[in-house]
Design a protein around this motif. Structure first.
Motif, PDB file in Angstrom:
ATOM      1  N   ASN A  59      15.790 -27.291   4.704  1.00 51.64           N
ATOM      2  CA  ASN A  59      15.928 -28.435   6.066  1.00 51.64           C
ATOM      3  C   ASN A  59      17.464 -28.326   6.682  1.00 51.64           C
ATOM      4  O   ASN A  59      18.564 -28.918   7.527  1.00 51.64           O
ATOM      5  N   HIS A  60      18.085 -26.744   6.630  1.00 53.04           N
ATOM      6  CA  HIS A  60      19.733 -26.591   6.353  1.00 53.04           C
ATOM      7  C   HIS A  60      20.461 -27.295   6.446  1.00 53.04           C
ATOM      8  O   HIS A  60      21.489 -27.317   7.243  1.00 53.04           O
ATOM      9  N   LEU A  61      20.319 -27.718   5.071  1.00 53.45           N
ATOM     10  CA  LEU A  61      22.053 -28.161   4.586  1.00 53.45           C
ATOM     11  C   LEU A  61      22.958 -27.376   3.944  1.00 53.45           C
ATOM     12  O   LEU A  61      23.681 -27.958   3.470  1.00 53.45           O
ATOM     13  N   VAL A  62      21.586 -26.509   2.921  1.00 56.82           N
ATOM     14  CA  VAL A  62      23.086 -25.518   2.394  1.00 56.82           C
ATOM     15  C   VAL A  62      22.954 -23.858   3.097  1.00 56.82           C
ATOM     16  O   VAL A  62      21.728 -23.544   3.947  1.00 56.82           O
ATOM     17  N   HIS A  63      24.169 -23.292   3.119  1.00 55.63           N
ATOM     18  CA  HIS A  63      23.748 -21.546   2.990  1.00 55.63           C
ATOM     19  C   HIS A  63      23.432 -20.781   2.186  1.00 55.63           C
ATOM     20  O   HIS A  63      23.964 -21.803   1.437  1.00 55.63           O
ATOM     21  N   VAL A  64      23.315 -19.828   1.849  1.00 53.00           N
ATOM     22  CA  VAL A  64      22.517 -19.115   1.129  1.00 53.00           C
ATOM     23  C   VAL A  64      23.733 -18.095   0.802  1.00 53.00           C
ATOM     24  O   VAL A  64      22.775 -17.403   1.879  1.00 53.00           O
ATOM     25  N   ILE A  65      24.212 -17.794   0.268  1.00 51.30           N
ATOM     26  CA  ILE A  65      25.181 -16.778  -0.167  1.00 51.30           C
ATOM     27  C   ILE A  65      24.705 -15.432  -1.180  1.00 51.30           C
ATOM     28  O   ILE A  65      24.269 -16.225  -2.196  1.00 51.30           O
ATOM     29  N   GLU A  66      24.179 -14.689  -0.570  1.00 52.37           N
ATOM     30  CA  GLU A  66      23.568 -13.184  -1.583  1.00 52.37           C
ATOM     31  C   GLU A  66      24.715 -12.444  -2.010  1.00 52.37           C
ATOM     32  O   GLU A  66      25.330 -11.726  -0.649  1.00 52.37           O
ATOM     33  N   ASP A  67      26.038 -12.632  -2.658  1.00 51.01           N
ATOM     34  CA  ASP A  67      27.628 -11.818  -2.627  1.00 51.01           C
ATOM     35  C   ASP A  67      27.401 -10.557  -3.776  1.00 51.01           C
ATOM     36  O   ASP A  67      28.099 -10.787  -4.089  1.00 51.01           O
ATOM     37  N   GLY A  68      26.039 -10.483  -4.092  1.00 52.11           N
ATOM     38  CA  GLY A  68      26.309  -8.967  -5.391  1.00 52.11           C
ATOM     39  C   GLY A  68      25.900  -9.186  -7.021  1.00 52.11           C
ATOM     40  O   GLY A  68      25.607  -8.493  -7.453  1.00 52.11           O
ATOM     41  N   ASP A  69      26.300 -10.507  -7.109  1.00 49.73           N
ATOM     42  CA  ASP A  69      26.478 -11.136  -8.053  1.00 49.73           C
ATOM     43  C   ASP A  69      25.335 -12.218  -8.475  1.00 49.73           C
ATOM     44  O   ASP A  69      24.741 -12.314  -9.951  1.00 49.73           O
ATOM     45  N   ASN A  85      24.950 -23.762  12.516  1.00 52.83           N
ATOM     46  CA  ASN A  85      25.475 -23.845  13.764  1.00 52.83           C
ATOM     47  C   ASN A  85      27.018 -23.401  13.391  1.00 52.83           C
ATOM     48  O   ASN A  85      28.447 -23.577  13.803  1.00 52.83           O
ATOM     49  N   ASP A  86      27.517 -23.681  11.730  1.00 49.69           N
ATOM     50  CA  ASP A  86      28.428 -23.415  11.242  1.00 49.69           C
ATOM     51  C   ASP A  86      28.865 -22.135  10.625  1.00 49.69           C
ATOM     52  O   ASP A  86      29.413 -22.137   9.181  1.00 49.69           O
ATOM     53  N   GLN A  87      28.097 -21.203  10.526  1.00 47.97           N
ATOM     54  CA  GLN A  87      27.483 -19.440   9.499  1.00 47.97           C
ATOM     55  C   GLN A  87      29.417 -19.449   9.765  1.00 47.97           C
ATOM     56  O   GLN A  87      30.154 -19.227  10.246  1.00 47.97           O
ATOM     57  N   HIS A  88      29.986 -19.149   8.744  1.00 50.41           N
ATOM     58  CA  HIS A  88      31.327 -18.026   8.382  1.00 50.41           C
ATOM     59  C   HIS A  88      30.997 -17.355   7.523  1.00 50.41           C
ATOM     60  O   HIS A  88      30.141 -16.884   6.273  1.00 50.41           O
ATOM     61  N   PRO A  89      31.729 -16.017   7.301  1.00 51.41           N
ATOM     62  CA  PRO A  89      31.800 -14.865   6.537  1.00 51.41           C
ATOM     63  C   PRO A  89      32.684 -15.262   5.108  1.00 51.41           C
ATOM     64  O   PRO A  89      32.956 -16.323   4.754  1.00 51.41           O
ATOM     65  N   HIS A  90      32.330 -14.596   3.703  1.00 52.08           N
ATOM     66  CA  HIS A  90      32.874 -15.264   2.248  1.00 52.08           C
ATOM     67  C   HIS A  90      33.527 -13.779   2.131  1.00 52.08           C
ATOM     68  O   HIS A  90      33.140 -12.788   2.518  1.00 52.08           O
ATOM     69  N   PHE A  91      34.093 -14.341   1.117  1.00 55.13           N
ATOM     70  CA  PHE A  91      35.150 -13.218  -0.369  1.00 55.13           C
ATOM     71  C   PHE A  91      34.506 -13.553  -0.911  1.00 55.13           C
ATOM     72  O   PHE A  91      34.708 -14.318  -2.131  1.00 55.13           O
ATOM     73  N   HIS A  92      34.458 -12.879  -1.858  1.00 52.55           N
ATOM     74  CA  HIS A  92      34.177 -11.979  -3.178  1.00 52.55           C
ATOM     75  C   HIS A  92      34.583 -11.627  -3.690  1.00 52.55           C
ATOM     76  O   HIS A  92      35.078 -10.011  -3.860  1.00 52.55           O
ATOM     77  N   CYS A  93      35.177 -12.480  -5.038  1.00 50.60           N
ATOM     78  CA  CYS A  93      36.171 -11.413  -5.804  1.00 50.60           C
ATOM     79  C   CYS A  93      35.742 -10.682  -7.112  1.00 50.60           C
ATOM     80  O   CYS A  93      35.241 -11.558  -7.810  1.00 50.60           O
ATOM     81  N   GLU A  94      36.540  -9.524  -6.955  1.00 49.46           N
ATOM     82  CA  GLU A  94      35.392  -8.397  -8.703  1.00 49.46           C
ATOM     83  C   GLU A  94      36.327  -8.802  -8.908  1.00 49.46           C
ATOM     84  O   GLU A  94      35.367  -7.722 -10.002  1.00 49.46           O
ATOM     85  N   ILE A 112      21.356  -6.425  17.359  1.00 52.50           N
ATOM     86  CA  ILE A 112      20.520  -5.988  16.881  1.00 52.50           C
ATOM     87  C   ILE A 112      19.048  -5.618  17.847  1.00 52.50           C
ATOM     88  O   ILE A 112      18.942  -5.681  19.299  1.00 52.50           O
ATOM     89  N   PRO A 113      18.355  -4.325  17.547  1.00 50.05           N
ATOM     90  CA  PRO A 113      17.300  -4.085  17.978  1.00 50.05           C
ATOM     91  C   PRO A 113      16.472  -4.684  18.868  1.00 50.05           C
ATOM     92  O   PRO A 113      16.396  -5.687  18.428  1.00 50.05           O
ATOM     93  N   GLU A 114      16.080  -4.339  19.513  1.00 51.08           N
ATOM     94  CA  GLU A 114      14.930  -5.354  20.943  1.00 51.08           C
ATOM     95  C   GLU A 114      13.543  -5.298  19.805  1.00 51.08           C
ATOM     96  O   GLU A 114      13.256  -5.054  19.187  1.00 51.08           O
ATOM     97  N   GLY A 115      13.374  -6.747  19.813  1.00 49.18           N
ATOM     98  CA  GLY A 115      11.729  -7.126  19.250  1.00 49.18           C
ATOM     99  C   GLY A 115      12.332  -7.394  17.730  1.00 49.18           C
ATOM    100  O   GLY A 115      11.315  -7.888  16.723  1.00 49.18           O
ATOM    101  N   TYR A 116      13.724  -7.590  17.238  1.00 48.73           N
ATOM    102  CA  TYR A 116      14.028  -8.606  15.420  1.00 48.73           C
ATOM    103  C   TYR A 116      14.322  -9.671  16.391  1.00 48.73           C
ATOM    104  O   TYR A 116      15.058  -9.735  17.021  1.00 48.73           O
ATOM    105  N   GLU A 117      14.543 -10.526  15.872  1.00 49.70           N
ATOM    106  CA  GLU A 117      14.831 -11.575  15.747  1.00 49.70           C
ATOM    107  C   GLU A 117      15.259 -12.481  14.667  1.00 49.70           C
ATOM    108  O   GLU A 117      14.910 -12.433  13.015  1.00 49.70           O
ATOM    109  N   MET A 118      16.623 -12.595  14.222  1.00 50.70           N
ATOM    110  CA  MET A 118      18.134 -12.700  13.621  1.00 50.70           C
ATOM    111  C   MET A 118      17.502 -14.522  13.016  1.00 50.70           C
ATOM    112  O   MET A 118      17.506 -14.948  14.313  1.00 50.70           O
ATOM    113  N   GLU A 119      17.503 -14.551  11.948  1.00 49.08           N
ATOM    114  CA  GLU A 119      17.469 -15.930  11.010  1.00 49.08           C
ATOM    115  C   GLU A 119      18.926 -16.447  11.047  1.00 49.08           C
ATOM    116  O   GLU A 119      19.450 -17.486  10.940  1.00 49.08           O
ATOM    117  N   SER A 120      19.577 -15.688  10.243  1.00 49.73           N
ATOM    118  CA  SER A 120      20.578 -15.631   9.255  1.00 49.73           C
ATOM    119  C   SER A 120      21.801 -14.434   9.146  1.00 49.73           C
ATOM    120  O   SER A 120      20.828 -13.343   9.353  1.00 49.73           O
TER     121      SER A 120
END
Length: 135
Positions: A59-69, A85-94, A112-120
């Motif tokens: 229901n778009h109440l959380v963003h799911v971030i895959e940070d490598g960890d 409508n509030d997406q933003h970048p993240h910083f992951h401390c190594e 993105i190339p034609e035919g692709y549909e971005m969701e996030s």
């Protein structure tokens, strides 16, 4: 923050457990993993926290971030259960393995190339956070 209203705006029935999960995410001030949430919320078991997060994601109440960890969740401040409508970048401390929101930094447009549909977009910058750098 009125968590009942926030959940309702996203089409999620505001049960006691869901309000507790939303409150924990909001008070963290950064994306949290399921295990971090489980340690923070000791009154709800892991499976119920995960069910709430799954419903929040649908229901778009959380963003799911895959940070490598792993996967982290952050409360979405959009007021729509149709899009984020509030997406933003993240910083992951190594060093400390925490992930931080870069709220005031825009994600650059990504053609993105034609035919692709971005969701996030999952935009992660990796390095050393100020707290670790000053140690």
């Amino acid at each position: 923050m009125d968590y009942t209203k926030l959940l309702t705006e996203h089409g999620v029935k505001p049960t006691a457990n869901r309000i507790v999960v939303a409150r924990a995410l909001a008070s963290a001030m950064r994306p949290m993993s399921l295990s971090e949430l489980e340690r923070t919320i000791q009154t709800i078991d892991k499976s119920n926290i995960f069910r709430a997060l799954t419903l929040f994601r649908e229901n778009h109440l959380v963003h799911v971030i895959e940070d490598g960890d792993g996967v982290r969740y952050e409360l979405c401040h959009s007021h729509s259960h149709h899009d984020d409508n509030d997406q933003h970048p993240h910083f992951h401390c190594e060093r400390c393995h925490r992930t931080f929101c870069l709220d005031n930094v825009e994600i650059p447009p990504i053609p993105i190339p034609e035919g692709y549909e971005m969701e996030s977009v999952n935009y992660i910058v990796k390095g050393i956070c100020p707290e670790c750098r000053n140690k």
